[in-house]
Scaffold this active site. Structure first.
Site, PDB file in Angstrom:
ATOM      1  N   ARG A 144       0.858  -1.186   0.000  1.00 26.48           N
ATOM      2  CA  ARG A 144       0.000   0.000   0.000  1.00 26.48           C
ATOM      3  C   ARG A 144       0.895   1.237   0.000  1.00 26.48           C
ATOM      4  O   ARG A 144       1.923   1.279   0.698  1.00 26.48           O
ATOM      5  CB  ARG A 144      -0.906   0.041   1.236  1.00 26.48           C
ATOM      6  CG  ARG A 144      -2.112  -0.884   1.179  1.00 26.48           C
ATOM      7  CD  ARG A 144      -3.146  -0.471   0.125  1.00 26.48           C
ATOM      8  NE  ARG A 144      -4.298  -1.344   0.075  1.00 26.48           N
ATOM      9  CZ  ARG A 144      -4.416  -2.425  -0.708  1.00 26.48           C
ATOM     10  NH1 ARG A 144      -3.433  -2.771  -1.520  1.00 26.48           N
ATOM     11  NH2 ARG A 144      -5.521  -3.144  -0.689  1.00 26.48           N
ATOM     12  N   ASP A 149       4.225  -0.418  -6.991  1.00 26.18           N
ATOM     13  CA  ASP A 149       2.962  -0.734  -7.670  1.00 26.18           C
ATOM     14  C   ASP A 149       1.830   0.046  -7.005  1.00 26.18           C
ATOM     15  O   ASP A 149       0.699   0.008  -7.468  1.00 26.18           O
ATOM     16  CB  ASP A 149       2.690  -2.244  -7.572  1.00 26.18           C
ATOM     17  CG  ASP A 149       1.428  -2.642  -8.321  1.00 26.18           C
ATOM     18  OD1 ASP A 149       1.359  -2.337  -9.534  1.00 26.18           O
ATOM     19  OD2 ASP A 149       0.521  -3.240  -7.722  1.00 26.18           O
ATOM     20  N   GLU A 193      -2.481   7.546  -4.855  1.00 25.82           N
ATOM     21  CA  GLU A 193      -2.886   6.877  -6.106  1.00 25.82           C
ATOM     22  C   GLU A 193      -4.368   7.021  -6.414  1.00 25.82           C
ATOM     23  O   GLU A 193      -4.779   6.881  -7.571  1.00 25.82           O
ATOM     24  CB  GLU A 193      -2.509   5.390  -6.070  1.00 25.82           C
ATOM     25  CG  GLU A 193      -3.326   4.564  -5.100  1.00 25.82           C
ATOM     26  CD  GLU A 193      -3.000   3.079  -5.179  1.00 25.82           C
ATOM     27  OE1 GLU A 193      -1.809   2.731  -5.166  1.00 25.82           O
ATOM     28  OE2 GLU A 193      -3.948   2.269  -5.242  1.00 25.82           O
ATOM     29  N   HIS A 234      -0.892  -0.174  -9.665  1.00 21.26           N
ATOM     30  CA  HIS A 234      -1.664  -1.122  -8.831  1.00 21.26           C
ATOM     31  C   HIS A 234      -2.186  -2.297  -9.661  1.00 21.26           C
ATOM     32  O   HIS A 234      -3.385  -2.565  -9.694  1.00 21.26           O
ATOM     33  CB  HIS A 234      -2.816  -0.399  -8.123  1.00 21.26           C
ATOM     34  CG  HIS A 234      -3.174  -1.031  -6.802  1.00 21.26           C
ATOM     35  ND1 HIS A 234      -3.424  -0.321  -5.660  1.00 21.26           N
ATOM     36  CD2 HIS A 234      -3.307  -2.347  -6.453  1.00 21.26           C
ATOM     37  CE1 HIS A 234      -3.718  -1.143  -4.664  1.00 21.26           C
ATOM     38  NE2 HIS A 234      -3.646  -2.386  -5.133  1.00 21.26           N
TER      39      HIS A 234
HETATM   40  P1  NAD Z   1      -1.387 -11.194   5.154  1.00 26.71           P
HETATM   41  O1  NAD Z   1      -2.352 -10.718   6.165  1.00 26.71           O
HETATM   42  O2  NAD Z   1      -1.377 -12.647   4.793  1.00 26.71           O
HETATM   43  O3  NAD Z   1       0.106 -10.791   5.573  1.00 26.71           O
HETATM   44  C1  NAD Z   1       0.423  -9.553   6.129  1.00 26.71           C
HETATM   45  C2  NAD Z   1       1.567  -9.772   7.101  1.00 26.71           C
HETATM   46  O4  NAD Z   1       1.934  -8.488   7.635  1.00 26.71           O
HETATM   47  C3  NAD Z   1       1.178 -10.659   8.278  1.00 26.71           C
HETATM   48  O5  NAD Z   1       2.145 -11.689   8.451  1.00 26.71           O
HETATM   49  C4  NAD Z   1       1.151  -9.715   9.445  1.00 26.71           C
HETATM   50  O6  NAD Z   1       1.531 -10.327  10.667  1.00 26.71           O
HETATM   51  C5  NAD Z   1       2.182  -8.692   9.014  1.00 26.71           C
HETATM   52  N1  NAD Z   1       2.075  -7.459   9.786  1.00 26.71           N
HETATM   53  C6  NAD Z   1       0.978  -6.948  10.394  1.00 26.71           C
HETATM   54  N2  NAD Z   1       1.309  -5.828  11.060  1.00 26.71           N
HETATM   55  C7  NAD Z   1       2.638  -5.653  10.876  1.00 26.71           C
HETATM   56  C8  NAD Z   1       3.565  -4.677  11.322  1.00 26.71           C
HETATM   57  N3  NAD Z   1       3.167  -3.664  12.128  1.00 26.71           N
HETATM   58  N4  NAD Z   1       4.861  -4.795  10.947  1.00 26.71           N
HETATM   59  C9  NAD Z   1       5.247  -5.826  10.153  1.00 26.71           C
HETATM   60  N5  NAD Z   1       4.421  -6.783   9.705  1.00 26.71           N
HETATM   61  C10 NAD Z   1       3.128  -6.690  10.059  1.00 26.71           C
HETATM   62  O7  NAD Z   1      -1.655 -10.300   3.860  1.00 26.71           O
HETATM   63  P2  NAD Z   1      -1.221 -10.606   2.361  1.00 26.71           P
HETATM   64  O8  NAD Z   1      -2.323 -11.299   1.656  1.00 26.71           O
HETATM   65  O9  NAD Z   1       0.152 -11.178   2.354  1.00 26.71           O
HETATM   66  O10 NAD Z   1      -1.189  -9.117   1.770  1.00 26.71           O
HETATM   67  C11 NAD Z   1      -0.225  -8.166   2.213  1.00 26.71           C
HETATM   68  C12 NAD Z   1      -0.607  -6.797   1.707  1.00 26.71           C
HETATM   69  O11 NAD Z   1      -0.493  -6.771   0.282  1.00 26.71           O
HETATM   70  C13 NAD Z   1      -2.087  -6.431   1.956  1.00 26.71           C
HETATM   71  O12 NAD Z   1      -2.259  -5.839   3.227  1.00 26.71           O
HETATM   72  C14 NAD Z   1      -2.392  -5.461   0.842  1.00 26.71           C
HETATM   73  O13 NAD Z   1      -2.234  -4.140   1.340  1.00 26.71           O
HETATM   74  C15 NAD Z   1      -1.321  -5.740  -0.209  1.00 26.71           C
HETATM   75  N6  NAD Z   1      -1.889  -6.181  -1.491  1.00 26.71           N
HETATM   76  C16 NAD Z   1      -1.565  -5.505  -2.611  1.00 26.71           C
HETATM   77  C17 NAD Z   1      -2.063  -5.909  -3.843  1.00 26.71           C
HETATM   78  C18 NAD Z   1      -1.699  -5.213  -5.139  1.00 26.71           C
HETATM   79  O14 NAD Z   1      -2.353  -5.450  -6.170  1.00 26.71           O
HETATM   80  N7  NAD Z   1      -0.679  -4.384  -5.172  1.00 26.71           N
HETATM   81  C19 NAD Z   1      -2.923  -7.000  -3.897  1.00 26.71           C
HETATM   82  C20 NAD Z   1      -3.206  -7.703  -2.718  1.00 26.71           C
HETATM   83  C21 NAD Z   1      -2.696  -7.278  -1.520  1.00 26.71           C
END
Ligand code: NAD
Length: 340
Positions: free
Chosen positions: A237, A261, A266, A298
């Protein structure tokens, strides 16, 4: 059930219609290409639920309008939910569900794509060859093999990303507020404190959610702790990076490569064709001007597999609400709700 579906493009409609048929969900999907915000929320009048995407504004003003129209359910077509005021939604008796899991490979593979593009300067090489310029000056890269990659957030996407980078022969450092045992099962991976990751990684990739604790996680201070010439990748994000600090880091040479990305502002830009307009965002234009910055709009999630997963889960979330059955993807409000 009649559902107002915001921020839709032709591809969203194609995949949502296909899932609606395949699951026999029979929802009446009313599509709007416009973003959801307080001005467009009245379009949902007459619907029982709303379906929204990453840059829709689900803050208090929008939620109050939706609630006054009888909307009691919001189905997000995304994993992240930083654009929803969950506390206000709960106070207004609006339940919110998201797509907890969809192809994590889509985003992880895109992050790797950005690394390869930046390292081997593929964006420059492609244009050069098309211009019959076969010079290699300025295209020098480095072997990924043996480099140290820092993974911030080792959940579903971060874990897959780490596994792929392990395949390249990289060393892996992880930082996560809630460590994932599967991460250290990758032989060369170990969890460290954030400061150790920042000091030792050659490449840092962000895969944690945007929440108050991670807002501007990458700022002037954390950039200062990084190795000179760091490669920074963000497919998570935009708000994780303080854009102005990143610009300073690039100008000073501390950040050697930036692949993003997602971008803090955005919502004013992405998912639209603005090629005929003058972009007013000076920080974005400045980033675009740097030769060591690659920006995609994105699109990391944008694979057939992910769109199929997103559509099916979204339709299923809507059906759970319609049938009043427990929805496994419902997001719980952050703290106990005080009814107004
Ligand atoms: P997920 O919930 O499986 O993993 C997120 C990880 O971040 C978890 O292991 C969690 O413990 C960790 N986390 C939480 N708070 C934290 C902190 N303060 N410091 C460090 N780590 C912390 O989520 P995911 O499915 O792996 O997705 C991750 C992120 O990717 C989503 O939150 C979303 O914002 C982003 N995303 C982007 C796109 C895109 O198209 N660019 C698509 C999907 C998801």
């Amino acid at each position: 059930m009649k559902v107002a579906v915001f921020s839709t493009k032709a591809y969203d409609r194609q995949f949502l219609d296909a899932a609606n048929l395949a699951l026999h969900a029979n929802h009446e999907l009313v599509y709007f290409d416009t973003r959801l915000d307080p001005k467009t929320a009245p379009l949902a009048d007459g619907c029982q639920a709303v379906c929204a995407f990453v840059n829709d504004d689900l803050g208090q003003a929008t939620l109050e309008i939706l609630a006054s129209q009888g909307i009691r359910f919001i189905a997000l077509r995304s994993t992240g939910f930083n654009n929803v005021d969950l506390k206000i939604a709960a106070q207004l008796d609006i339940r919110v569900a998201r797509v907890t899991v969809y192809s994590p490979f889509s985003v992880a593979e895109h992050a790797v794509g950005l690394i390869l593009m930046l390292n081997r300067k593929l964006y420059r090489a492609y244009n050069r060859v098309r211009d019959d310029n076969f010079s290699l000056e300025g295209l020098l890269g480095f072997d990924l093999h043996g480099r140290t990659v820092g993974v911030i957030g080792t959940g579903k996407i971060g874990l897959i990303f780490a596994q792929i980078m392990h395949g390249f022969g990289c060393q892996l450092l992880g930082y996560d507020a809630y460590p994932n045992p599967k991460f250290e099962e990758i032989g060369v991976a170990r969890y460290v404190q954030l400061s150790e990751l920042l000091e030792n990684a050659d490449i840092i990739s962000l895969h944690c959610p945007l929440i108050p604790e991670t807002h501007h996680l990458i700022n002037a201070d954390t950039i200062d702790q990084m190795k000179p010439g760091i490669m920074l990748i963000n497919t998570s994000r935009g708000g994780l990076i303080d854009t102005k600090a990143a610009i300073q880091g690039i100008k000073s040479g501390k950040i050697g490569y930036l692949g993003i990305d997602v971008y803090e502002q955005e919502d004013e830009l992405f998912f639209e064709d603005l090629s005929d307009t003058v972009i007013q965002d000076d920080d974005f234009q400045l980033l675009q001007s740097f030769s060591n910055v690659v920006i995609t709009a994105h699109q990391a999630f944008f694979t057939q597999n992910a769109l199929e997963d997103i559509s099916r889960t979204t339709l299923s979330n809507l059906s759970h609400f319609e049938q009043d059955t427990p929805c496994p993807n419902e997001i719980k409000p952050p703290e106990p709700v005080t009814r107004p």
